[in-house]
Enzyme design. Structure first.
Site, mmCIF file in Angstrom:
data_model
loop_
_atom_site.group_PDB
_atom_site.id
_atom_site.type_symbol
_atom_site.label_atom_id
_atom_site.label_comp_id
_atom_site.label_asym_id
_atom_site.label_seq_id
_atom_site.Cartn_x
_atom_site.Cartn_y
_atom_site.Cartn_z
ATOM 1 N N GLN B 129 28.312 36.385 32.391
ATOM 2 C CA GLN B 129 28.065 37.756 31.969
ATOM 3 C C GLN B 129 28.833 38.041 30.676
ATOM 4 O OE1 GLN B 129 29.084 40.572 35.143
ATOM 5 N NE2 GLN B 129 30.353 41.679 33.704
ATOM 6 N N GLY B 130 28.112 38.284 29.600
ATOM 7 C CA GLY B 130 28.760 38.535 28.310
ATOM 8 C C GLY B 130 28.846 40.020 28.014
ATOM 9 N N SER B 132 32.385 42.344 28.150
ATOM 10 C CA SER B 132 33.601 42.846 27.499
ATOM 11 C C SER B 132 33.826 42.192 26.141
ATOM 12 C CB SER B 132 34.827 42.567 28.370
ATOM 13 O OG SER B 132 34.753 43.302 29.556
ATOM 14 N N SER B 164 33.955 35.369 32.795
ATOM 15 C CA SER B 164 34.219 34.479 33.924
ATOM 16 C C SER B 164 33.109 33.437 34.028
ATOM 17 C CB SER B 164 34.259 35.273 35.234
ATOM 18 O OG SER B 164 35.233 36.272 35.168
ATOM 19 N N GLU B 247 25.797 46.197 42.201
ATOM 20 C CA GLU B 247 26.926 45.286 42.149
ATOM 21 C C GLU B 247 28.245 46.030 42.350
ATOM 22 O OE1 GLU B 247 26.942 42.389 42.528
ATOM 23 O OE2 GLU B 247 28.693 41.460 41.634
ATOM 24 N N GLU B 365 41.602 52.825 37.200
ATOM 25 C CA GLU B 365 41.757 54.139 36.566
ATOM 26 C C GLU B 365 40.416 54.738 36.159
ATOM 27 O OE1 GLU B 365 43.625 51.502 36.070
ATOM 28 O OE2 GLU B 365 45.488 52.269 36.925
#
Lengths: 302, 381
Positions: B129-130, B132, B164, B247, B365
């Protein structure tokens, strides 16, 4: 799994809500302080809201839902003991005023004054004091609930009923805390939305928002843990719900006061009606430590 | 309202456990979380997912037209629990199943569906997953990796981080910016790119969680056919948002936390600590918090089962889960002391893997912000 109330459950909750809207609430609680609400008890009894636990059409979950709502509406009646614990321990309809005591946790007992029945958790057994052997000695308290020290001697022994009583007591106190803390949180959120300092609502400050959000997570957890334990009816879920609910009191109640400031330390402001009761309920059956150790004992046979 | 499993749900769980015990022998003795599938154990994972696929248990939640069975949300969560509790033997393929496949079903062309979905449902392909970027973490929509249309291709330049599963991944589900002038949510485009495309460089980031937990992905003049664009240009954000709805409590972390606690209790018993009142209390408190997190996660699953969307139920559920994992992790260190420091051990795994709980998939947060705004209705800060 199904998290939605059935039509019957919905109807029960709505009916008890509307009864409590008329006969309970902040004004009434403030007036009664640490008194018992005989009138409300009669209303709840007549309407059948305290006989759901052993009703074949309902059950412990319905009784727990009523307990939760009654706590939210500040009913000064021992709804959990009368509607959930006593009928399931005795297998019959208990008398009107019920109190729960434990020999392992001596001290003042909530609703013991004028009780018609005191159920005493005595190790593996339960003793049924009906009527109690002598008058209970009233104890002054600032915890907005009636307290007295009863004479716990004698009574009819129900051998082996101890675990049943402990289990439903834990479910009842978790359900009660779900209602108490929810109402305390709701009040605090509304207050921080309108209370302005530095030219803006306090509730717009992220530092305070996060603490309210943290409190919400605790409160939401009690609701589901208590309801699930009421439905499942096993000792471990009950102990887990009680442990979680009492941990939530420890975490949330002081924060609600802190976030509201000095006004929340006054009798004039209503927050204490819920939070002080919650602290009182927190002490029952030995509190967090006893509930948590019970979870360990039951889960891991320790 | 009820809080129990049906007969068929229990049977499904039992069948899954039998299967797992047979295919992943010995895991119950050392349930160390396999954080990342290395290139070396990729074949083992593929073997496992192919067998799952053959049993119909890889993509059972998908609709029948894409080879699934339209499995109920409750059965899906059982599958997730059983997989997560054994360290997720599907590797990154759980993402394929939970949201990459569904995103392609939702936004893909017929040709893309034919091309991408069958390999996923056969268990043959690994995605990453690209999302961030160095300057786009919690504020993901401000991402800057640039994709510029050039004929029937896009040319991509930029950098992703905290990615990841790169050691096993063959494809990347990449968020790019195609319109830098539009409001930030409105200029994002999804590209599906083979990781061996020239111009892609992957650097592992040494980390304290576990070897190879995340990486940086650098993209320099990477040429991607326009046919690999998922959905419309500049409309990628809504696809991602919808796909990730499913998800939000995807990984059944509560199930693993519960299992880890069982193991900790066993160990405590073995060294005579289970009767220690302090240890007993802490174990009990941790279990109470884990179970409450479970009930809150199930409240999200319940909405999914009833196809209720757009609610804020998942945010408190995630916060509760982070708290639970931290309590469990504290126990490992406080109760077992220095023994928990021994690398690669079961105890070591507990604290270090808990570190990601409040960060991965949207920080603690951010969940609190969402609760404050959407649930409590507090004014914007």
């Amino acid at each position: 799994m199904d998290y939605t109330l059935t039509a019957d459950q919905q109807a029960t909750v709505q009916a008890v809500e509307s009864l409590l809207a008329r006969h309970a609430g902040r004004e009434r609680a403030r007036k009664l302080r640490d008194g018992h609400d005989d009138e409300l008890l009669a209303q709840l009894t007549d309407a059948g809201f305290l006989d759901l636990a052993t009703d074949p059409e309902a059950g412990p979950l319905e009784a727990a839902l009523v307990t939760e709502v009654a706590a939210r509406r500040l009913a000064a009646v021992n709804v959990g003991a009368r509607g959930l614990v006593a009928p399931l321990v005795l297998g019959r309809t208990p008398p009107a005023k019920v109190a729960l005591a434990s020999t392992a946790h001596p001290g003042p007992v909530r609703f013991a004054r004028d009780a018609h029945l005191v159920l005493v958790l005595d190790g593996p057994d339960v003793r049924v004091l009906e009527p109690p052997p002598g008058p209970a000695r009233p104890v002054p308290t600032g915890y907005v609930a009636p307290y007295a020290v009863p004479d716990l001697t004698g009574g009819q022994r129900l051998p082996g009923a101890g675990p049943v009583m402990a289990r439903w007591w834990r479910v009842a106190l978790a359900a009660e805390l779900a209602g108490l803390l929810r109402a305390g949180l709701d009040l605090t959120v509304e207050y921080l939305k309108q209370r302005e300092q530095f030219g803006r609502p306090l509730g717009s400050l992220q530092a305070l928002q996060h603490r309210l959000a943290e409190a919400y997570v605790w409160v939401e957890g009690i609701r589901w843990a208590a309801r699930a334990a009421a439905w499942q009816g096993d000792a471990e879920s009950a102990a887990a719900a009680a442990a979680y609910a009492t941990m939530a009191v420890r975490a949330v109640a002081p924060d609600l006061h802190q976030l509201s400031g000095a006004i929340s330390l006054t009798e004039e402001y209503d927050l204490h009606l819920w939070t002080m009761r919650a602290q009182a309920v927190r002490t029952e059956l030995g509190g967090i430590g006893e509930h948590a150790r019970a979870v360990t004992r039951l889960r891991w046979d320790a | 309202m009820e809080f129990g499993w049906t007969e068929s749900e229990r049977a499904y769980r039992a069948a899954l456990r039998d299967f797992i015990d047979h295919e992943v022998p010995g895991w119950r003795d050392t349930p160390v979380h396999r954080r990342v599938v290395t290139a070396e154990d990729k074949d083992r994972v593929k073997d496992f997912t192919a067998k799952l696929a053959a049993r119909g248990w890889l993509t059972p939640s998908w609709p029948p037209e894409y080879g699934g069975e339209g499995q109920s949300a409750w059965q899906s969560v059982i599958l997730s629990e059983e997989m997560w509790s054994v360290g997720e033997p599907r590797g990154s393929q759980y993402m394929n199943v939970n949201w990459i496949g569904p995103a392609i079903m939702m936004a893909g062309t017929e040709e893309q569906k034919q091309r991408f979905l069958p390999p996923i449902s056969r268990g043959e392909v690994f995605w990453c997953q690209g999302f961030s970027e160095p300057e786009a973490g919690s504020d993901l929509a401000s991402l800057r990796t640039r994709a510029v249309r050039d004929g029937d291709q896009y040319v991509v330049n930029g950098q992703k981080i905290w990615t990841s599963h790169t050691p096993s991944a063959e494809w990347i589900f990449l968020l790019t910016r195609t319109d830098p002038d539009a409001p930030k949510n409105h200029g994002i485009t999804i590209l599906l790119i083979p990781l061996d495309t020239p111009g892609i460089e992957i650097r592992r980031i040494p980390d304290i969680v576990g070897e190879g937990a995340f990486a940086e992905v650098f993209l320099t003049d990477v040429r991607v056919p326009a046919a690999n664009r998922l959905g419309e240009e500049n409309r990628g954000w809504s696809v991602v948002r919808q796909a990730l709805q499913y998800e939000r409590v995807g990984a059944a972390r509560w199930e693993r936390a519960s299992l880890v606690l069982d193991q900790l209790a066993d160990r405590a018993r073995a060294c005579g600590l289970l009767s220690d009142p302090d240890v007993a209390r802490r174990l009990g408190e941790a279990r109470a918090v884990v179970e409450a997190a479970r009930w809150m996660a199930y409240s999200v699953v319940d909405e999914r089962a009833k196809q209720i969307s757009g609610t804020a139920t998942a945010y408190p559920a995630r916060v509760a889960m982070v708290r639970a994992e931290r309590l469990v992790a504290d126990l490992a260190l406080d109760v077992f002391g220095a023994e928990a420091l021994i690398g690669e051990s079961f105890l070591d795994d507990i604290y270090r893997s808990s570190l990601t709980a409040g960060v991965a998939g949207g920080t603690y947060e951010i969940q609190l912000n969402l609760i404050a705004g959407q649930v409590l209705g507090l004014p914007r800060s």
